[in-house]
Design an enzyme around this catalytic site. Structure first.
Site, PDB file in Angstrom:
ATOM      1  N   LYS A 189      74.317  -6.083  51.942  1.00  0.00           N
ATOM      2  CA  LYS A 189      73.796  -5.054  52.904  1.00  0.00           C
ATOM      3  C   LYS A 189      73.725  -5.610  54.387  1.00  0.00           C
ATOM      4  CE  LYS A 189      70.227  -3.727  49.417  1.00  0.00           C
ATOM      5  NZ  LYS A 189      70.444  -2.406  48.959  1.00  0.00           N
TER       6      LYS A 189
ATOM      7  N   HIS B 187      60.713  -2.032  45.860  1.00  0.00           N
ATOM      8  CA  HIS B 187      62.072  -1.849  45.027  1.00  0.00           C
ATOM      9  C   HIS B 187      61.641  -2.122  43.851  1.00  0.00           C
ATOM     10  CE1 HIS B 187      66.222  -2.318  44.186  1.00  0.00           C
ATOM     11  NE2 HIS B 187      66.623  -1.573  45.108  1.00  0.00           N
TER      12      HIS B 187
ATOM     13  N   ASP C 110      61.152 -10.243  50.549  1.00  0.00           N
ATOM     14  CA  ASP C 110      62.280  -9.462  50.181  1.00  0.00           C
ATOM     15  C   ASP C 110      62.615  -9.092  51.584  1.00  0.00           C
ATOM     16  OD1 ASP C 110      64.096  -7.917  49.695  1.00  0.00           O
ATOM     17  OD2 ASP C 110      62.878  -6.480  48.132  1.00  0.00           O
TER      18      ASP C 110
ATOM     19  N   GLN D 162      66.198  -5.523  53.210  1.00  0.00           N
ATOM     20  CA  GLN D 162      66.477  -4.530  54.270  1.00  0.00           C
ATOM     21  C   GLN D 162      66.107  -5.024  55.610  1.00  0.00           C
ATOM     22  OE1 GLN D 162      67.647  -1.472  53.785  1.00  0.00           O
ATOM     23  NE2 GLN D 162      67.621  -1.552  51.540  1.00  0.00           N
TER      24      GLN D 162
ATOM     25  N   CYS E  63      65.252   3.447  43.614  1.00  0.00           N
ATOM     26  CA  CYS E  63      64.906   2.468  42.936  1.00  0.00           C
ATOM     27  C   CYS E  63      63.230   2.012  43.516  1.00  0.00           C
ATOM     28  CB  CYS E  63      65.669   1.079  43.266  1.00  0.00           C
ATOM     29  SG  CYS E  63      67.356   1.374  42.542  1.00  0.00           S
TER      30      CYS E  63
HETATM   31  N1  PMP Z   1      65.042  -4.981  47.883  1.00  0.00           N
HETATM   32  C1  PMP Z   1      65.201  -3.911  48.584  1.00  0.00           C
HETATM   33  C2  PMP Z   1      64.053  -3.545  49.432  1.00  0.00           C
HETATM   34  C3  PMP Z   1      66.423  -3.429  48.455  1.00  0.00           C
HETATM   35  O1  PMP Z   1      66.319  -2.278  49.209  1.00  0.00           O
HETATM   36  C4  PMP Z   1      67.412  -3.625  47.557  1.00  0.00           C
HETATM   37  C5  PMP Z   1      68.443  -2.914  47.397  1.00  0.00           C
HETATM   38  N2  PMP Z   1      68.527  -1.520  47.677  1.00  0.00           N
HETATM   39  C6  PMP Z   1      66.963  -4.814  46.655  1.00  0.00           C
HETATM   40  C7  PMP Z   1      65.740  -5.541  47.071  1.00  0.00           C
HETATM   41  C8  PMP Z   1      67.897  -5.323  45.807  1.00  0.00           C
HETATM   42  O2  PMP Z   1      69.085  -5.841  46.351  1.00  0.00           O
HETATM   43  P1  PMP Z   1      70.524  -6.042  45.335  1.00  0.00           P
HETATM   44  O3  PMP Z   1      70.613  -4.954  44.603  1.00  0.00           O
HETATM   45  O4  PMP Z   1      71.380  -6.199  46.240  1.00  0.00           O
HETATM   46  O5  PMP Z   1      70.034  -7.173  44.707  1.00  0.00           O
END
Ligand code: PMP
Length: 409
Positions: free
Chosen positions: A228, A125, A202, A205, A366
């Site tokens: 999430k 991401h 990370d 997910q 993203c």
């Molecule tokens: N890492 C991953 C794999 C994600 O899917 C996301 C959110 N889509 C993030 C990081 C970032 O999370 P946040 O926008 O809540 O900081």
């Protein structure tokens, strides 16, 4: 084991799921972007503001002490949820993104110099790319990228080949938000540690779908976002091994993170407060703890098993649509299905599904570099939570089938 009848009952915990959009029952399949909130989480936020609101850590008065106890109890809930060794290893942030920025900034400042390398993967991401890239530009570091195979799995042999004596850290996602791939993070951490390289996971997910035990994994850092995992927005978690957090300098300056301040010199607070400048979102942390307790009461193993069945059902059904292609066919896969249908632009698909009350996400999710690897501009993404049902999958499939007919007519 969660059964469809249990799911019907659990859906009652989520008031928003009874909503209609455009006069249709809402079918919410955008859970990888954010999850809906159970009533207990909403109630906790209301209760905090109704009965307990006062700034934490600073007050001698009753309410402040009560709010502080609640905030620190929430830290312990998070500690137990990921099985950290001590609450000092749990830093509250604004989200997974801020957690990664904190590590990227503090770690690279201390342990990296020109020519050093950070290893990430092709399926990251933007939140696990850009913070490292910013440090790379500032300090003259190199970003190395582990490639993926046709199925959307990391090529592990390539990962080890990319490790050099200049590799300072590996930052890798547990589960891809686009492909659903579940990465073998235990193996990656073990390999990295053979080379004395720390690993950041990370888990944005993953924590909502599968049990994560930071001590069993032996990862050095792990991040996730409250929103999430059925908790409120604006709160996130950074887990870091105590030895690393002690070795890193503060990320932001301000109140809370200091031991003493004079115009000549400031000394810093102990862990975890050293990394928590300013008033924390103590209402959010309390509601996050409520969300984690809710998930724990259902059982992550139960949730995971039900979601895997739903994923399999959805995959089979979607693949029966002529011209539909799924991106991400990893052997270990979680609750995300990215797809394209021949002749239908993903944006049109998303917009028309929306008119039927079905919320999916379209675009690059993203993960623009991953889109380039896949040779596409974007996908349609349906992502599931335990409150989704096979009937909702049927509605999605019916909706896509109707749209495809329209476009082919
Ligand atoms: N890492 C991953 C794999 C994600 O899917 C996301 C959110 N889509 C993030 C990081 C970032 O999370 P946040 O926008 O809540 O900081």
């Amino acid at each position: 084991m969660l059964k469809p009848t249990d799911i019907d009952q659990l859906r009652g915990d989520f008031p928003i799921l009874t909503r209609e959009v455009y006069g249709k029952r809402l079918v919410y399949l955008d859970n990888a972007a954010t999850t809906q909130k159970p009533q207990c989480v909403i109630d906790k936020i209301v209760a905090m503001y109704t009965t307990m609101n006062a700034n934490v850590h600073r007050g001698v008065h009753f309410l402040s002490q009560e709010a502080t106890e609640e905030h620190e109890a929430s830290r312990k809930v998070v500690q137990q949820f990921v099985n950290a060794a001590t609450p000092n290893e749990i830093v509250f942030t604004r989200g997974a993104t801020e957690s990664i920025n904190l590590v990227a900034s503090s770690f690279c400042n201390t342990f990296c110099s020109e020519g050093d390398e950070i290893l990430i993967s092709a399926m990251e991401h933007h939140s696990n790319i850009v913070p490292w890239q910013m440090q790379a530009e500032r300090l003259g570091l190199q970003l190395r990228v582990v490639p993926i195979n046709e199925q959307g799995e990391l090529i592990l042999e390539e990962l080890e080949k990319l490790v050099t004596p200049r590799t300072r850290l590996i930052a890798i996602t547990h589960i891809s938000n686009v492909l659903g791939t579940v990465n073998p993070i235990e193996e990656i951490v073990a390999m990295a540690h053979r080379h004395d390289i720390p690993v950041l996971i990370d888990a944005a997910q993953s924590v909502q779908h599968t049990r994560v035990d930071v001590q069993a994994l032996d990862c050095d850092f792990l991040v996730f976002s409250s929103h999430k995992i059925y908790g409120p927005t604006g709160v996130g978690v950074l887990y870091g091994k105590e030895k690393w957090l002690n070795a890193l300098p503060p990320y932001q300056g301000g109140g809370e993170m200091i031991a003493s301040v004079s115009f000549e010199k400031t000394t810093y607070n102990s862990l975890p407060y050293k990394f928590e400048a300013g008033t924390p979102d103590y209402v959010g942390t309390a509601a996050l703890a409520t969300a984690l307790n809710y998930v724990t009461s259902l059982g992550l193993d139960n949730i995971g098993r039900y979601e895997q069945e739903l994923l399999q059902y959805a995959t089979d059904k979607l693949l029966s649509i002529p011209g539909l292609r799924i991106f991400g066919n990893a052997r270990q896969k979680s609750n995300v299905i990215s797809f394209l249908v021949e002749g239908v632009h993903p944006y049109d698909m998303g917009t028309l599904l929306d008119r039927m009350g079905i919320a999916v996400r379209t675009g690059h999710h993203c993960a623009e570099p991953l889109m380039r690897v896949l040779g596409i501009d974007g996908t349609v993404r349906a992502s599931f939570a335990f409150y989704n049902t096979p009937e909702e999958v049927d509605l999605l499939v019916e909706g896509i089938t109707r749209i495809v007919k329209m476009f082919r007519a």
